[in-house]
Design an enzyme around this catalytic site. Sequence first.
Site, short mmCIF file in Angstrom:
data_model
loop_
_atom_site.label_atom_id
_atom_site.label_comp_id
_atom_site.label_asym_id
_atom_site.label_seq_id
_atom_site.Cartn_x
_atom_site.Cartn_y
_atom_site.Cartn_z
N HIS A 131 15.99 -65.60 -33.22
CA HIS A 131 14.97 -65.50 -34.25
C HIS A 131 15.69 -65.43 -35.60
O HIS A 131 16.82 -64.94 -35.70
CB HIS A 131 14.15 -64.22 -34.01
CG HIS A 131 12.94 -64.07 -34.85
ND1 HIS A 131 13.00 -63.67 -36.18
CD2 HIS A 131 11.61 -64.22 -34.58
CE1 HIS A 131 11.77 -63.60 -36.66
NE2 HIS A 131 10.91 -63.93 -35.72
N ASP A 208 18.63 -57.81 -29.64
CA ASP A 208 17.28 -57.91 -30.21
C ASP A 208 16.30 -57.81 -29.05
O ASP A 208 16.13 -58.76 -28.28
CB ASP A 208 17.14 -59.24 -30.96
CG ASP A 208 15.72 -59.52 -31.44
OD1 ASP A 208 14.81 -58.75 -31.11
OD2 ASP A 208 15.53 -60.53 -32.14
N GLN A 211 11.20 -58.92 -27.84
CA GLN A 211 10.37 -59.61 -26.84
C GLN A 211 10.58 -59.10 -25.42
O GLN A 211 9.86 -59.50 -24.51
CB GLN A 211 10.66 -61.12 -26.89
CG GLN A 211 10.29 -61.79 -28.19
CD GLN A 211 8.81 -61.78 -28.47
OE1 GLN A 211 7.99 -61.66 -27.57
NE2 GLN A 211 8.43 -61.90 -29.74
N LYS A 234 4.76 -55.06 -30.97
CA LYS A 234 4.88 -55.95 -29.81
C LYS A 234 4.48 -55.24 -28.51
O LYS A 234 4.33 -55.88 -27.47
CB LYS A 234 6.32 -56.43 -29.65
CG LYS A 234 6.95 -57.06 -30.89
CD LYS A 234 6.45 -58.45 -31.13
CE LYS A 234 7.29 -59.11 -32.23
NZ LYS A 234 6.79 -60.44 -32.59
N CYS A 372 9.76 -68.98 -36.21
CA CYS A 372 10.90 -68.32 -36.87
C CYS A 372 12.18 -68.50 -36.04
O CYS A 372 13.00 -67.58 -35.93
CB CYS A 372 10.64 -66.85 -37.13
SG CYS A 372 9.34 -66.55 -38.33
#
Length: 414
Positions: A131, A208, A211, A234, A372
């Site tokens: 991202h 990261d 997700q 999220k 993104c």
Amino acid sequence: MAQAVKNIPEIDFEKIRKDFPVLEQEVNGKALVYLDNAASSQMPLQVARRIDDYHRHEHANVHRGIHTLSQKATDAFELTRKKVRDFIHADSENEIVYTTGTTDSINLVANSYGGSVLKEGDEIILSEMEHHANIVPWQMIADRTGANIKIIPVTDSGDLDMNAYKSLLSNRTKIVAVVHVSNALGTVNPVKEITKLAHEQDAVVLIDGAQSIPHQAIDVQDIGCDFFAFSAHKMCGPTGFGILYGKMDLLEQMPPYRGGGDMIDKVSFEETTFNVPPFRFEAGTPPISAGIGLGSAIDYLNGIGMDHIARREEQLVDYAVQELKKIDGLRFIGDSEKRASVCSFIIEGVHATDIGTILDKQGIAVRTGHHCAQPILKRFNVPSTARASFSFYNTEEDVDRLVEGVRYAKSFFE
């Protein structure tokens, strides 16, 4: 209608769906099908009510307040730190830094850790599927320090080329920053192996987790990573709040990222000393209600069970892939065997924006564009995709509506 996906016996997902009143509305005269969960999940009533309850009965500024209301707000706000510690299996709540989201967390690490350790000729390794939030901060710090960025390539199936990664690692590698689950492809990366290999070169690893945190149980100690970043919105929580997990020995070495109230020990015009982690990195009045909301979201997810959530979403995405594959001209962008609840696709001769617009007219919400993540779409030579992303409150009927909607959109261009 297609065969129903079997629910996990002990979990009534139809009942759980009723916790999300937003899903009961109509869009353009059609029952809403919400398949944009990778951008932001929906919030259950339980979390919304907890936030409302704070505003009605507990609202006050946190930390240092001697009065009862401030102490109540502080207790509720700090309880979230303990809940996050347990949720991701950190060693201590002092390793849990409050931020405004994943992007803020990554910027904190890039500027505070990266800015203090990187020097000219050092190397930062990213992946081709990152991202923008895990690309741009590292580019900025590389420009400042003279460090170089190396990129792990992605295979045609949408997996990281692990042999290429191994070849990139060297004694010049100082930081490896990779996504756990790709928001554009759905690929689940082998972060434990990535971390182990990086540590063999004494490099620090940031994951990261934006997700992955909503879809599977996370154990940062098992992964072994040095930093793990994610966002509340999220995972059934509010926007504007996030978490940075960092190993304590690293947080203690890192200088503050922002200055102001709460991150200090003593202040004078001659000298200022700084607070201990995590407060050293939390300048100013925080988004208190959002932090309390994250704690409530964690309670809600724990009430269902992350293993149940993972299994349910795996069933839904497998079914979606199976049915979408039957549409002539549809091609998945990213077709890894290790896929989370994202289906990113194109249809030959049809722009992704047109797909999304026509689906919206049918009451079906998907995301279109580059997500993104422009470098990975460039890798697959496509400008944009349509992305359907699933959560545990979605149903097999939602999948059927999506498939019907895509067929309908495709018919306009035949």
